[in-house]
Design a protein around this motif. Structure first.
Motif, PDB file in Angstrom:
ATOM      1  N   ARG A 168      22.293   2.647  21.857  1.00 23.05           N
ATOM      2  CA  ARG A 168      22.217   2.515  20.518  1.00 23.05           C
ATOM      3  C   ARG A 168      21.427   3.696  20.376  1.00 23.05           C
ATOM      4  O   ARG A 168      20.798   3.845  19.469  1.00 23.05           O
ATOM      5  CB  ARG A 168      21.265   1.129  19.869  1.00 23.05           C
ATOM      6  CG  ARG A 168      22.181  -0.258  20.637  1.00 23.05           C
ATOM      7  CD  ARG A 168      21.233  -1.170  19.342  1.00 23.05           C
ATOM      8  NE  ARG A 168      21.366  -1.068  18.114  1.00 23.05           N
ATOM      9  CZ  ARG A 168      20.273  -1.433  17.231  1.00 23.05           C
ATOM     10  NH1 ARG A 168      20.067  -2.879  18.343  1.00 23.05           N
ATOM     11  NH2 ARG A 168      19.617  -1.567  16.364  1.00 23.05           N
ATOM     12  N   SER A 169      20.857   4.329  21.537  1.00 27.22           N
ATOM     13  CA  SER A 169      20.235   6.035  21.414  1.00 27.22           C
ATOM     14  C   SER A 169      20.803   6.696  20.235  1.00 27.22           C
ATOM     15  O   SER A 169      22.324   7.065  20.011  1.00 27.22           O
ATOM     16  CB  SER A 169      20.471   6.642  22.685  1.00 27.22           C
ATOM     17  OG  SER A 169      21.366   7.030  22.723  1.00 27.22           O
ATOM     18  N   ILE A 170      20.427   7.471  19.477  1.00 29.54           N
ATOM     19  CA  ILE A 170      20.995   8.343  18.704  1.00 29.54           C
ATOM     20  C   ILE A 170      19.900   9.832  18.349  1.00 29.54           C
ATOM     21  O   ILE A 170      18.873   9.716  18.891  1.00 29.54           O
ATOM     22  CB  ILE A 170      19.681   8.292  17.109  1.00 29.54           C
ATOM     23  CG1 ILE A 170      20.829   7.349  16.539  1.00 29.54           C
ATOM     24  CG2 ILE A 170      20.355   9.509  15.782  1.00 29.54           C
ATOM     25  CD1 ILE A 170      20.371   6.596  15.590  1.00 29.54           C
ATOM     26  N   VAL A 171      20.850  11.009  19.358  1.00 28.32           N
ATOM     27  CA  VAL A 171      19.954  12.506  20.061  1.00 28.32           C
ATOM     28  C   VAL A 171      20.255  13.317  18.654  1.00 28.32           C
ATOM     29  O   VAL A 171      21.638  13.426  18.275  1.00 28.32           O
ATOM     30  CB  VAL A 171      20.855  12.548  20.712  1.00 28.32           C
ATOM     31  CG1 VAL A 171      19.768  14.144  21.306  1.00 28.32           C
ATOM     32  CG2 VAL A 171      19.803  11.517  22.371  1.00 28.32           C
ATOM     33  N   VAL A 172      19.617  14.083  17.937  1.00 24.54           N
ATOM     34  CA  VAL A 172      20.024  15.107  16.550  1.00 24.54           C
ATOM     35  C   VAL A 172      19.778  16.421  16.630  1.00 24.54           C
ATOM     36  O   VAL A 172      18.003  16.104  17.537  1.00 24.54           O
ATOM     37  CB  VAL A 172      20.331  13.804  15.347  1.00 24.54           C
ATOM     38  CG1 VAL A 172      21.278  13.147  15.310  1.00 24.54           C
ATOM     39  CG2 VAL A 172      18.443  13.992  14.766  1.00 24.54           C
ATOM     40  N   ALA A 173      20.262  16.981  15.540  1.00 27.51           N
ATOM     41  CA  ALA A 173      18.707  18.196  15.718  1.00 27.51           C
ATOM     42  C   ALA A 173      19.853  18.167  13.596  1.00 27.51           C
ATOM     43  O   ALA A 173      20.047  17.900  13.335  1.00 27.51           O
ATOM     44  CB  ALA A 173      20.046  20.109  15.827  1.00 27.51           C
ATOM     45  N   LEU A 174      18.159  18.650  13.433  1.00 21.84           N
ATOM     46  CA  LEU A 174      18.204  18.600  12.347  1.00 21.84           C
ATOM     47  C   LEU A 174      17.667  19.942  11.245  1.00 21.84           C
ATOM     48  O   LEU A 174      17.410  20.715  12.250  1.00 21.84           O
ATOM     49  CB  LEU A 174      16.800  17.810  12.009  1.00 21.84           C
ATOM     50  CG  LEU A 174      16.660  15.917  12.628  1.00 21.84           C
ATOM     51  CD1 LEU A 174      15.313  15.301  12.008  1.00 21.84           C
ATOM     52  CD2 LEU A 174      18.016  14.980  11.851  1.00 21.84           C
ATOM     53  N   HIS A 175      18.619  20.048  10.704  1.00 17.38           N
ATOM     54  CA  HIS A 175      17.846  21.282   9.466  1.00 17.38           C
ATOM     55  C   HIS A 175      16.803  21.299   8.117  1.00 17.38           C
ATOM     56  O   HIS A 175      17.321  20.095   7.374  1.00 17.38           O
ATOM     57  CB  HIS A 175      19.369  21.926   8.197  1.00 17.38           C
ATOM     58  CG  HIS A 175      18.862  23.125   7.632  1.00 17.38           C
ATOM     59  ND1 HIS A 175      17.873  24.308   8.422  1.00 17.38           N
ATOM     60  CD2 HIS A 175      19.261  23.576   6.704  1.00 17.38           C
ATOM     61  CE1 HIS A 175      17.833  24.351   6.769  1.00 17.38           C
ATOM     62  NE2 HIS A 175      18.639  24.376   5.774  1.00 17.38           N
ATOM     63  N   PRO A 176      15.955  21.130   8.511  1.00 22.24           N
ATOM     64  CA  PRO A 176      14.999  21.123   7.520  1.00 22.24           C
ATOM     65  C   PRO A 176      15.137  21.671   6.052  1.00 22.24           C
ATOM     66  O   PRO A 176      14.465  21.039   4.917  1.00 22.24           O
ATOM     67  CB  PRO A 176      13.382  21.408   7.933  1.00 22.24           C
ATOM     68  CG  PRO A 176      13.708  22.634   8.426  1.00 22.24           C
ATOM     69  CD  PRO A 176      14.865  22.249   8.701  1.00 22.24           C
ATOM     70  N   GLY A 177      15.952  22.753   5.926  1.00 19.00           N
ATOM     71  CA  GLY A 177      15.656  23.157   4.419  1.00 19.00           C
ATOM     72  C   GLY A 177      14.501  24.701   4.481  1.00 19.00           C
ATOM     73  O   GLY A 177      14.245  24.973   5.796  1.00 19.00           O
ATOM     74  N   THR A 178      14.967  25.192   3.521  1.00 20.71           N
ATOM     75  CA  THR A 178      13.944  26.226   3.709  1.00 20.71           C
ATOM     76  C   THR A 178      12.146  25.301   3.261  1.00 20.71           C
ATOM     77  O   THR A 178      11.972  25.038   2.041  1.00 20.71           O
ATOM     78  CB  THR A 178      14.345  27.759   2.487  1.00 20.71           C
ATOM     79  OG1 THR A 178      15.211  28.025   3.002  1.00 20.71           O
ATOM     80  CG2 THR A 178      12.545  28.268   2.782  1.00 20.71           C
ATOM     81  N   VAL A 179      11.296  25.567   4.204  1.00 23.74           N
ATOM     82  CA  VAL A 179       9.827  25.107   4.362  1.00 23.74           C
ATOM     83  C   VAL A 179       9.130  26.204   3.661  1.00 23.74           C
ATOM     84  O   VAL A 179       8.714  26.644   4.638  1.00 23.74           O
ATOM     85  CB  VAL A 179      10.194  24.160   5.079  1.00 23.74           C
ATOM     86  CG1 VAL A 179       8.612  23.205   4.919  1.00 23.74           C
ATOM     87  CG2 VAL A 179      11.288  23.274   5.258  1.00 23.74           C
ATOM     88  N   ASP A 180       8.334  25.850   2.989  1.00 24.12           N
ATOM     89  CA  ASP A 180       6.634  26.489   2.774  1.00 24.12           C
ATOM     90  C   ASP A 180       6.028  26.457   4.381  1.00 24.12           C
ATOM     91  O   ASP A 180       4.518  26.111   3.945  1.00 24.12           O
ATOM     92  CB  ASP A 180       5.793  26.624   1.691  1.00 24.12           C
ATOM     93  CG  ASP A 180       4.865  27.239   1.168  1.00 24.12           C
ATOM     94  OD1 ASP A 180       5.223  28.592   1.969  1.00 24.12           O
ATOM     95  OD2 ASP A 180       4.530  27.152  -0.259  1.00 24.12           O
ATOM     96  N   THR A 181       6.167  27.696   5.166  1.00 27.02           N
ATOM     97  CA  THR A 181       5.183  27.495   5.952  1.00 27.02           C
ATOM     98  C   THR A 181       5.346  29.096   6.517  1.00 27.02           C
ATOM     99  O   THR A 181       6.351  29.598   6.281  1.00 27.02           O
ATOM    100  CB  THR A 181       5.856  26.527   7.585  1.00 27.02           C
ATOM    101  OG1 THR A 181       7.190  27.263   7.622  1.00 27.02           O
ATOM    102  CG2 THR A 181       6.394  25.544   6.881  1.00 27.02           C
TER     103      THR A 181
END
Length: 231
Positions: A168-181
Motif C-alpha cells: 500500500r506504499s506510494i512513492v512519487v515525484a511531484l511538480h509544484p508548478g512555479t512557486v514564488d520562492t
C-alpha cells in the motif's frame, strides 16, 4: 490530511515550499518532524552528506506515514540554467545531480525503511515538469532537466522496491508548478500571474494531490493539479 496521516517528515523545511508544507500539515493536526541543512543538532540534514541523512532517519521516534523531500537546485552563485550546450560545465552538472537526484534518493534509501510496513504510506520528492523528456520542446537547461529526469527514474525504481515491502506504499515525484520562492524568482518574468503560486497555496495543492493518490499511482510524476506528467 489530518485524518489520513498522523506523522510526517519534511526535508528542506527551511525553504519556501518546505516551510509551507510544515505549516499546512501542522494545521491539520499532523505531527511533523522537520529537517534542513541550516538546522542544528538532530534536525540537521544535508543532502550532500549521507551520514547526516542516516542520522536523521535513525533519530525518528515513530515511523512516519509521509516523507516529503522539498528540495531543489536551479541556480547557485554565478551558476544557473544553461542556455546552450556551449555553457556546459562538468562541475556545475555534477552539483545539480548531487542535489536534485542523488540527495533525494539517498533520503529514500534511509527513510523508506523507516516507514510503516503495513497501511498507506507516502514518500514524495519535488521534481519538475522540465524533467519530462517527452515534454522537452525548447532545449536548454541541461543540468536541471537531466537531474530531474534522473530523479524521476530513481523514484520509479524506489517505488517498485518499496511496493514489495508494503503493497500500500506510494512513492512519487511531484511538480509544484512555479512557486514564488528564491529558486524561481530570477525566472518569473514570463509566468502568468495566475500560474505563479504563493508557497502556502502550493503546499495545499501538493497535499491535495497526495490525498488523491492510490498505490497504483506509485512511481510516477504528478503535476500540482493531479494530472500525470509523461516521463
Amino acid at each position: 490530511m489530518g485524518e489520513m496521516f498522523k506523522s510526517a517528515v519534511v526535508i528542506g523545511a527551511s525553504g519556501g515550499i518546505g516551510a509551507a508544507l510544515v505549516e499546512a500539515l501542522a494545521g491539520e493536526g499532523v505531527a511533523v518532524r522537520s529537517f534542513a541543512r541550516s538546522f542544528a543538532g538532530a534536525d540537521r540534514l544535508d543532502l550532500t552528506d549521507e551520514p547526516s541523512i542516516a542520522a536523521a532517519a535513525a533519530s525518528l521516534a515513530t515511523p512516519p506515514d509521509v516523507v516529503l523531500v522539498a528540495t531543489g537546485l536551479l541556480h547557485e552563485g554565478d551558476d544557473g540554467p544553461e542556455k546552450g550546450i556551449a555553457a556546459l560545465d562538468p562541475v556545475w552538472l555534477a552539483r545539480q545531480y548531487q542535489v536534485n537526484a542523488i540527495g533525494p534518493v539517498l533520503v529514500a534509501k534511509h527513510f523508506l525503511p523507516a516507514q510503516p510496513r503495513t497501511g498507506r504510506s507516502v514518500f514524495a520528492a519535488l521534481s519538475a515538469k522540465v524533467g519530462s523528456i517527452a515534454d522537452n520542446r525548447l532545449g536548454g537547461w541541461y543540468g536541471y532537466r537531466a537531474s530531474k529526469a534522473a530523479l524521476n527514474q530513481l523514484i520509479r525504481s524506489a517505488a517498485i522496491e518499496q511496493r514489495r515491502r508494503n503493497e500500500r506504499s506510494i512513492v512519487v515525484a511531484l511538480h509544484p508548478g512555479t512557486v514564488d520562492t528564491p529558486l524561481s524568482r530570477p525566472f518569473q518574468a514570463n509566468v502568468a500571474a495566475d500560474q505563479l503560486f504563493a508557497p502556502g497555496r502550493a503546499a495545499v495543492q501538493l497535499l491535495d494531490v497526495l490525498d488523491g493518490l492510490r498505490p497504483g499511482d506509485s512511481g510516477r510524476l504528478w503535476n500540482w493539479d493531479s494530472t500525470e506528467i509523461s516521463p
